[in-house]
Design an enzyme around this catalytic site. Structure first.
Site, PDB file in Angstrom:
ATOM      1  N   THR A 297       0.834  -1.209   0.000  1.00  0.00           N
ATOM      2  CA  THR A 297       0.000   0.000   0.000  1.00  0.00           C
ATOM      3  C   THR A 297       0.869   1.259   0.000  1.00  0.00           C
ATOM      4  O   THR A 297       0.602   2.211  -0.742  1.00  0.00           O
ATOM      5  CB  THR A 297      -0.902   0.058   1.245  1.00  0.00           C
ATOM      6  OG1 THR A 297      -1.564  -1.184   1.392  1.00  0.00           O
ATOM      7  CG2 THR A 297      -1.922   1.169   1.130  1.00  0.00           C
ATOM      8  N   ASP A 471      -4.975  -0.590  -5.025  1.00  0.00           N
ATOM      9  CA  ASP A 471      -3.604  -0.232  -4.631  1.00  0.00           C
ATOM     10  C   ASP A 471      -2.549  -1.185  -5.192  1.00  0.00           C
ATOM     11  O   ASP A 471      -1.484  -0.780  -5.612  1.00  0.00           O
ATOM     12  CB  ASP A 471      -3.473  -0.054  -3.109  1.00  0.00           C
ATOM     13  CG  ASP A 471      -3.687  -1.316  -2.287  1.00  0.00           C
ATOM     14  OD1 ASP A 471      -4.206  -2.316  -2.834  1.00  0.00           O
ATOM     15  OD2 ASP A 471      -3.341  -1.302  -1.096  1.00  0.00           O
ATOM     16  N   HIS A 472      -2.882  -2.476  -5.219  1.00  0.00           N
ATOM     17  CA  HIS A 472      -1.925  -3.486  -5.708  1.00  0.00           C
ATOM     18  C   HIS A 472      -2.661  -4.796  -5.806  1.00  0.00           C
ATOM     19  O   HIS A 472      -3.809  -4.894  -5.372  1.00  0.00           O
ATOM     20  CB  HIS A 472      -0.722  -3.598  -4.774  1.00  0.00           C
ATOM     21  CG  HIS A 472      -1.111  -3.784  -3.338  1.00  0.00           C
ATOM     22  ND1 HIS A 472      -1.644  -4.959  -2.848  1.00  0.00           N
ATOM     23  CD2 HIS A 472      -1.121  -2.923  -2.284  1.00  0.00           C
ATOM     24  CE1 HIS A 472      -1.929  -4.817  -1.566  1.00  0.00           C
ATOM     25  NE2 HIS A 472      -1.628  -3.581  -1.198  1.00  0.00           N
TER      26      HIS A 472
HETATM   27  C1  GP9 Z   1      -1.659  -1.093   6.257  1.00  0.00           C
HETATM   28  C2  GP9 Z   1      -2.589  -1.267   5.133  1.00  0.00           C
HETATM   29  C3  GP9 Z   1      -2.483  -2.562   4.428  1.00  0.00           C
HETATM   30  O1  GP9 Z   1      -1.804   0.115   6.890  1.00  0.00           O
HETATM   31  O2  GP9 Z   1      -2.395  -0.195   4.279  1.00  0.00           O
HETATM   32  O3  GP9 Z   1      -1.193  -2.938   4.229  1.00  0.00           O
HETATM   33  P1  GP9 Z   1      -0.574  -3.600   2.926  1.00  0.00           P
HETATM   34  O4  GP9 Z   1      -0.068  -4.926   3.388  1.00  0.00           O
HETATM   35  O5  GP9 Z   1      -1.597  -3.736   1.857  1.00  0.00           O
HETATM   36  O6  GP9 Z   1       0.507  -2.672   2.552  1.00  0.00           O
HETATM   37 MN    MN Z   2      -2.658  -2.656   0.423  1.00  0.00          MN
END
Ligand code: GP9
Ligand code: MN
Length: 634
Positions: A297, A471-472
């Site tokens: 993220t 996000d991914h």
């Molecule tokens: C952590 C959330 C999720 O604050 O953004 O984490 P990720 O593992 O997707 O980076």
């Molecule tokens: Mn994430």
């Protein structure tokens, strides 16, 4: 011969007392989350390992009084370090880092409130120190040891073995703990406070050395590259289309494109997002790629703010949180925008406090801003529906215009969901991860639908544009067998794998009316220039690697963090070029073919490959050398 009655030497007593004390502090004074027995166990042993490591050094002092003095002062200093971290933790829910120690702002925040952060019972923290102090003064002869060289080496060897055992367990519990960093809390609970501080010092010195030896000279070359390959001075038709509007940015956890306009068990997975795509006010990008590395993220946040690549090792939020940046939030901040992030997770995760500061983000509503209880949370924390609901009041309180990023959490691996929140059934395959992904994606889709309704009801909708971005990826290549079954393919080829890195991007402009689906190859690197253009913000001098998504004349490739790339015509992965349309591999391997025997196509593909590798390298150089501090943005 010395027939002294066998007593337990002070260095061992001190290790035990100090170890126990630190364990109690970890367990009951720091609010560390423990998810399983293994974590409990590691947390229990690491204080003793660290304590032994420190106190066992005492055996190298031959003179009993020196040995005692060493133990005494070590105990005192180490306790002080624990105490300082505790006070810091009470304010920031985080552990001290070297850069923070020298970074004024955090510390001055602390300064004013320090008295409220110290509790009377903190005195107890020094209880063992006092005992050790007294013993070390009164029982110098009985409690000191004089080992032969062999004994000394043996004590050291035991320290090292214990340490290795601890690291081994930690790495098992959290693979890549040391390369990725994640969160200081993870480090502390796995390797202990003192080893964490050593880790932090090493990391910091590594980054500092690279920084110190950098000068601004390389910037010219980088600028030339950008001028030639990236920049496009023409304004797009959409320039200023959202001028003065609020931007409500939904950072959709693990949302991938393969579920969009798709079904599972005969049911639509994302009915709301699908309907939004069809809406005349929505621009939907269906060939939009995520470019994250190990920082998940946080890497995607980095990309959209800076239009630079995250790092190939570690999370740049963590390793270079103190760098100079010229982020989207900062730029529009100078144009009158307020920026905020809303995310109901521990604020220190991914080093967000520090990085948000560097990015010029004005407000951060972390878990402390939310009402979170057993009922309204699952998996990583607050469920998305109550998260959005509780966020409305914060949006209302922000000074307009604002750029507010809401990061969701429910659709996170391992995709847990309460029965009552399940509107569709899981898929049925050998991968529970993939199976459970669908109901949590649907839950997020519903949460976003409710959020739109709340935005409309509260009057926030009209003056805003709303962006949704995945996000991914959420489903890794480990689940390819199940994935190929779901996608009705014989197998997931390397070409398919790259295509699975697509995440949805929707830009919704209420009242626009000209929305459409845009299929240009695009990626997260393009967000910063796109947002600046939509908001009508002109930036004369800047360093970035993406293009306005609405511009005609765009760079015709996007790079993935691992060096793969997608261009208008090709998909390149692991050194092989595929035809983007058909997915067929081109004859030759781009890395190996000498130019003279190249077909035109492999030639074209390797030309792009060269640019891609340069671009990634330049972006890395900028970060490792902290080069933006030499750049004149005015
Ligand atoms: C952590 C959330 C999720 O604050 O953004 O984490 P990720 O593992 O997707 O980076
Ligand atoms: Mn994430």
């Amino acid at each position: 011969m010395n027939f002294r009655k066998p007593t337990i030497p002070l260095y061992i007593i001190a290790s035990l007392l100090f170890g126990l004390k630190t364990y109690i502090v970890y367990r009951f004074m720091f609010n560390v989350e423990l998810d399983n027995t293994m974590q409990e166990f590691i947390l229990f042993i690491n204080p003793f390992v660290s304590a032994f490591l420190m106190f066992a050094l005492a055996v190298w002092f031959n003179k009993p009084s020196r040995q005692m003095k060493f133990i005494r002062y070590t105990g005192f200093i180490a306790t002080f370090v624990v105490f300082a971290n505790l006070v810091f933790y009470r304010q920031f829910t985080d552990f001290i880092t070297i850069p923070q120690l020298f970074m004024g702002s955090n510390m001055s925040d602390l300064g004013s409130s320090i008295m409220t952060l110290i509790k009377p019972f903190d005195v107890l923290l020094f209880a063992d120190t006092v005992i050790i102090w007294i013993l070390s003064k009164r029982k110098v002869e009985t409690l000191s040891v004089s080992y032969l060289k062999r004994g000394k080496v043996f004590a050291l060897a035991v320290s090292m073995l214990l340490l290795a055992g601890n690291f081994f367990l930690a790495e098992m519990e959290r693979p890549q703990l040391f390369t990725r960093g994640f969160d200081r809390e993870y480090l502390v609970k796995n390797i202990g406070l003192f080893n964490y501080h050593i880790y932090d010092i090493v990391q910091h010195s590594k980054a500092e050395t690279q920084r110190v030896f950098a000068d601004g000279n390389e910037l010219n070359e980088i600028e030339e590259f950008i001028e030639e390959n990236v920049k496009n001075d023409e304004k797009s038709e959409m320039f200023g289309a959202a001028e003065g509007k609020n931007v409500i940015w939904i950072h959709a956890e693990s949302l991938q494109s393969f579920v969009i306009n798709n079904e599972v068990n005969g049911e639509e997975v994302t009915p709301f997002v699908n309907s939004l795509i069809k809406d005349e006010d929505t621009y939907y990008f269906d060939n939009f790629y995520e470019q994250t590395g190990q920082g998940n993220t946080s890497d995607s946040e980095f990309l959209i703010e800076n239009s630079m690549y995250p790092l190939s090792r570690g999370a740049v939020f963590f390793t270079h949180g103190g760098n100079e940046y010229h982020a989207l939030s900062e730029i529009i901040g100078n144009d009158g925008y307020t920026s905020a992030v809303l995310h109901a997770n521990n604020g220190s995760f991914w080093n967000r406090f520090q990085m948000y500061n560097s990015l010029g983000i004005d407000h951060f509503y972390d878990e402390r801003a939310y009402e979170i209880n057993e009922e309204n949370s699952i998996g990583w924390g607050l469920k998305d529906k109550p998260f959005f609901e509780q966020s409305i009041k914060y949006l209302q309180s922000l000074e307009e215009p604002y750029f507010a990023k809401l990061i969701t959490l429910t659709n996170h691996f391992p995709f847990e969901l309460d029965e009552e929140d399940k509107s569709i059934e899981p898929y049925d395959s050998n991968s529970n991860t993939l199976n459970n992904y669908f109901p949590t994606v649907r839950y997020m889709d519903e949460a976003i639908e409710d959020f739109f309704a709340q935005l409309k009801a509260s009057g926030l909708y009209e003056d805003s544009i709303i962006v949704i971005m995945g996000d991914h990826i959420g489903i890794s290549a480990n689940h390819n067998k199940a994935m190929s079954m779901y996608l009705n393919k014989e197998e997931i080829t390397p070409y398919d794998q790259v295509q699975l890195q697509r995440v949805p991007l929707l830009i919704h402009l209420p009242g626009d009316g000209d929305g459409e689906t845009i299929s240009n190859v695009s990626a997260q690197i393009d967000i910063k220039p796109t947002m600046l253009s939509l908001l009508g913000v002109e930036v004369e001098n800047d360093i970035y690697f993406g293009n306005d998504l609405f511009a005609e004349n765009r760079k015709d490739y996007i790079a993935l963090r691992n060096g793969d790339f997608v261009s208008d015509d090709y998909v390149s992965t692991a050194g092989i070029c595929y035809d983007r349309e058909t997915g067929e591999p081109l004859e030759e391997n781009i890395d190996k073919v000498p130019e003279t025997t190249d077909t035109d196509e492999t030639n074209a593909c390797s030309t792009i490959n060269e640019k891609v590798q340069m671009e990634l390298q330049y972006s890395d150089d900028l970060i490792y050398g902290d080069l933006l501090r030499f750049y004149d943005f005015d």
